[in-house]
Design a protein around this motif. Structure first.
Motif, mmCIF file in Angstrom:
data_model
loop_
_atom_site.group_PDB
_atom_site.id
_atom_site.type_symbol
_atom_site.label_atom_id
_atom_site.label_comp_id
_atom_site.label_asym_id
_atom_site.label_seq_id
_atom_site.Cartn_x
_atom_site.Cartn_y
_atom_site.Cartn_z
ATOM 1 N N GLU A 54 -1.651 69.247 -29.032
ATOM 2 C CA GLU A 54 -0.203 69.225 -29.272
ATOM 3 C C GLU A 54 0.424 70.570 -28.918
ATOM 4 O O GLU A 54 1.519 70.615 -28.352
ATOM 5 N N THR A 55 -0.272 71.652 -29.225
ATOM 6 C CA THR A 55 0.230 72.983 -28.869
ATOM 7 C C THR A 55 0.263 73.142 -27.354
ATOM 8 O O THR A 55 1.248 73.627 -26.789
ATOM 9 N N ASP A 56 -0.801 72.721 -26.692
ATOM 10 C CA ASP A 56 -0.878 72.824 -25.234
ATOM 11 C C ASP A 56 0.256 72.052 -24.562
ATOM 12 O O ASP A 56 0.844 72.517 -23.586
ATOM 13 N N LEU A 57 0.555 70.873 -25.077
ATOM 14 C CA LEU A 57 1.588 70.023 -24.482
ATOM 15 C C LEU A 57 2.972 70.250 -25.097
ATOM 16 O O LEU A 57 3.946 69.635 -24.655
ATOM 17 N N ALA A 58 3.032 71.095 -26.112
ATOM 18 C CA ALA A 58 4.291 71.501 -26.756
ATOM 19 C C ALA A 58 5.080 70.330 -27.337
ATOM 20 O O ALA A 58 6.311 70.315 -27.292
ATOM 21 N N GLN A 59 4.346 69.360 -27.889
ATOM 22 C CA GLN A 59 5.013 68.263 -28.589
ATOM 23 C C GLN A 59 4.028 67.490 -29.446
ATOM 24 O O GLN A 59 2.839 67.442 -29.139
ATOM 25 N N PRO A 60 4.521 66.885 -30.526
ATOM 26 C CA PRO A 60 3.634 66.092 -31.378
ATOM 27 C C PRO A 60 3.198 64.825 -30.653
ATOM 28 O O PRO A 60 3.982 64.186 -29.959
ATOM 29 N N LEU A 61 1.930 64.489 -30.828
ATOM 30 C CA LEU A 61 1.368 63.310 -30.173
ATOM 31 C C LEU A 61 1.032 62.193 -31.142
ATOM 32 O O LEU A 61 0.922 61.037 -30.738
ATOM 33 N N LEU A 62 0.841 62.551 -32.414
ATOM 34 C CA LEU A 62 0.490 61.574 -33.439
ATOM 35 C C LEU A 62 1.308 61.813 -34.695
ATOM 36 O O LEU A 62 1.524 62.968 -35.073
ATOM 37 N N THR A 63 1.738 60.729 -35.336
ATOM 38 C CA THR A 63 2.233 60.851 -36.698
ATOM 39 C C THR A 63 1.005 60.841 -37.599
ATOM 40 O O THR A 63 -0.039 60.309 -37.223
ATOM 41 N N ARG A 64 1.135 61.459 -38.751
ATOM 42 C CA ARG A 64 -0.052 61.607 -39.604
ATOM 43 C C ARG A 64 -0.194 60.509 -40.647
ATOM 44 O O ARG A 64 -1.294 60.135 -40.984
ATOM 45 N N ALA A 116 -6.255 57.870 -31.835
ATOM 46 C CA ALA A 116 -5.211 56.864 -31.624
ATOM 47 C C ALA A 116 -5.791 55.451 -31.692
ATOM 48 O O ALA A 116 -5.195 54.562 -32.302
ATOM 49 N N ARG A 117 -6.952 55.251 -31.096
ATOM 50 C CA ARG A 117 -7.579 53.920 -31.088
ATOM 51 C C ARG A 117 -7.966 53.468 -32.490
ATOM 52 O O ARG A 117 -7.768 52.314 -32.872
ATOM 53 N N LEU A 118 -8.511 54.395 -33.272
ATOM 54 C CA LEU A 118 -8.982 54.054 -34.618
ATOM 55 C C LEU A 118 -7.906 54.217 -35.687
ATOM 56 O O LEU A 118 -8.103 53.780 -36.822
ATOM 57 N N ALA A 119 -6.802 54.872 -35.327
ATOM 58 C CA ALA A 119 -5.708 55.149 -36.274
ATOM 59 C C ALA A 119 -6.212 55.886 -37.515
ATOM 60 O O ALA A 119 -5.761 55.637 -38.627
ATOM 61 N N SER A 120 -7.171 56.795 -37.284
ATOM 62 C CA SER A 120 -7.770 57.519 -38.406
ATOM 63 C C SER A 120 -8.479 58.772 -37.905
ATOM 64 O O SER A 120 -9.325 58.691 -37.007
ATOM 65 N N PHE A 121 -8.138 59.900 -38.523
ATOM 66 C CA PHE A 121 -8.825 61.144 -38.202
ATOM 67 C C PHE A 121 -10.270 61.099 -38.706
ATOM 68 O O PHE A 121 -11.180 61.541 -38.006
ATOM 69 N N SER A 122 -10.467 60.569 -39.896
ATOM 70 C CA SER A 122 -11.813 60.559 -40.468
ATOM 71 C C SER A 122 -12.738 59.592 -39.724
ATOM 72 O O SER A 122 -13.909 59.906 -39.475
ATOM 73 N N GLU A 123 -12.239 58.426 -39.341
ATOM 74 C CA GLU A 123 -13.049 57.488 -38.566
ATOM 75 C C GLU A 123 -13.372 58.059 -37.191
ATOM 76 O O GLU A 123 -14.488 57.891 -36.692
ATOM 77 N N PRO A 125 0.523 56.905 -32.548
ATOM 78 C CA PRO A 125 1.064 57.744 -31.477
ATOM 79 C C PRO A 125 2.580 57.890 -31.598
ATOM 80 O O PRO A 125 3.279 56.931 -31.945
ATOM 81 N N THR A 126 3.069 59.080 -31.325
ATOM 82 C CA THR A 126 4.507 59.296 -31.170
ATOM 83 C C THR A 126 4.884 58.724 -29.800
ATOM 84 O O THR A 126 3.997 58.328 -29.019
ATOM 85 N N PRO A 127 6.163 58.692 -29.454
ATOM 86 C CA PRO A 127 6.510 58.250 -28.098
ATOM 87 C C PRO A 127 5.804 59.074 -27.011
ATOM 88 O O PRO A 127 5.310 58.511 -26.035
ATOM 89 N N ALA A 128 5.703 60.391 -27.202
ATOM 90 C CA ALA A 128 4.981 61.227 -26.232
ATOM 91 C C ALA A 128 3.497 60.881 -26.230
ATOM 92 O O ALA A 128 2.863 60.830 -25.168
ATOM 93 N N GLY A 129 2.926 60.624 -27.394
ATOM 94 C CA GLY A 129 1.525 60.239 -27.492
ATOM 95 C C GLY A 129 1.257 58.917 -26.799
ATOM 96 O O GLY A 129 0.228 58.746 -26.132
ATOM 97 N N ALA A 130 2.174 57.972 -26.940
ATOM 98 C CA ALA A 130 2.017 56.674 -26.272
ATOM 99 C C ALA A 130 2.042 56.851 -24.760
ATOM 100 O O ALA A 130 1.254 56.210 -24.042
#
Length: 82
Positions: A40-50, A13-20, A55-60
């Motif tokens: 995301e599976t553990d919390l049963a909701q998406p946390l990041l848009t790809r 989320a901080r870097l806005a990049s999976f590769s970074e 961050p999604t609202p739940a991720g924020a």
């Protein structure tokens, strides 16, 4: 909630990049993706848009708590290591 997965989430989320995030954490990009998917599976909701990575609202909402949680875990570990 696994703290390693949470730390990966915060970094992505901080870097806005999976590769970074993978480079910074010393993981492969695939491992970072697997960490995020597991959280995301553990919390049963998406946390990041790809695309773009954000961050999604739940991720924020999770990010509001994540820093304090990770600091407390680090403090507990340091206290036990004394």
């Amino acid at each position: 909630m696994d703290p390693h997965l949470l730390r990966t989430f915060v970094t992505v989320a901080r870097l806005a990049s999976f590769s970074e995030a993978a480079r910074e954490l010393g993981y492969t990009q695939s491992a970072v993706s697997q960490h995020i998917a597991a959280l995301e599976t553990d919390l049963a909701q998406p946390l990041l848009t790809r695309r773009p990575v954000a961050p999604t609202p739940a991720g924020a909402r999770l990010l509001e708590h994540a820093g304090a949680l990770l600091l407390r875990l680090d403090a507990a570990r340091a206290d036990l290591d004394r």
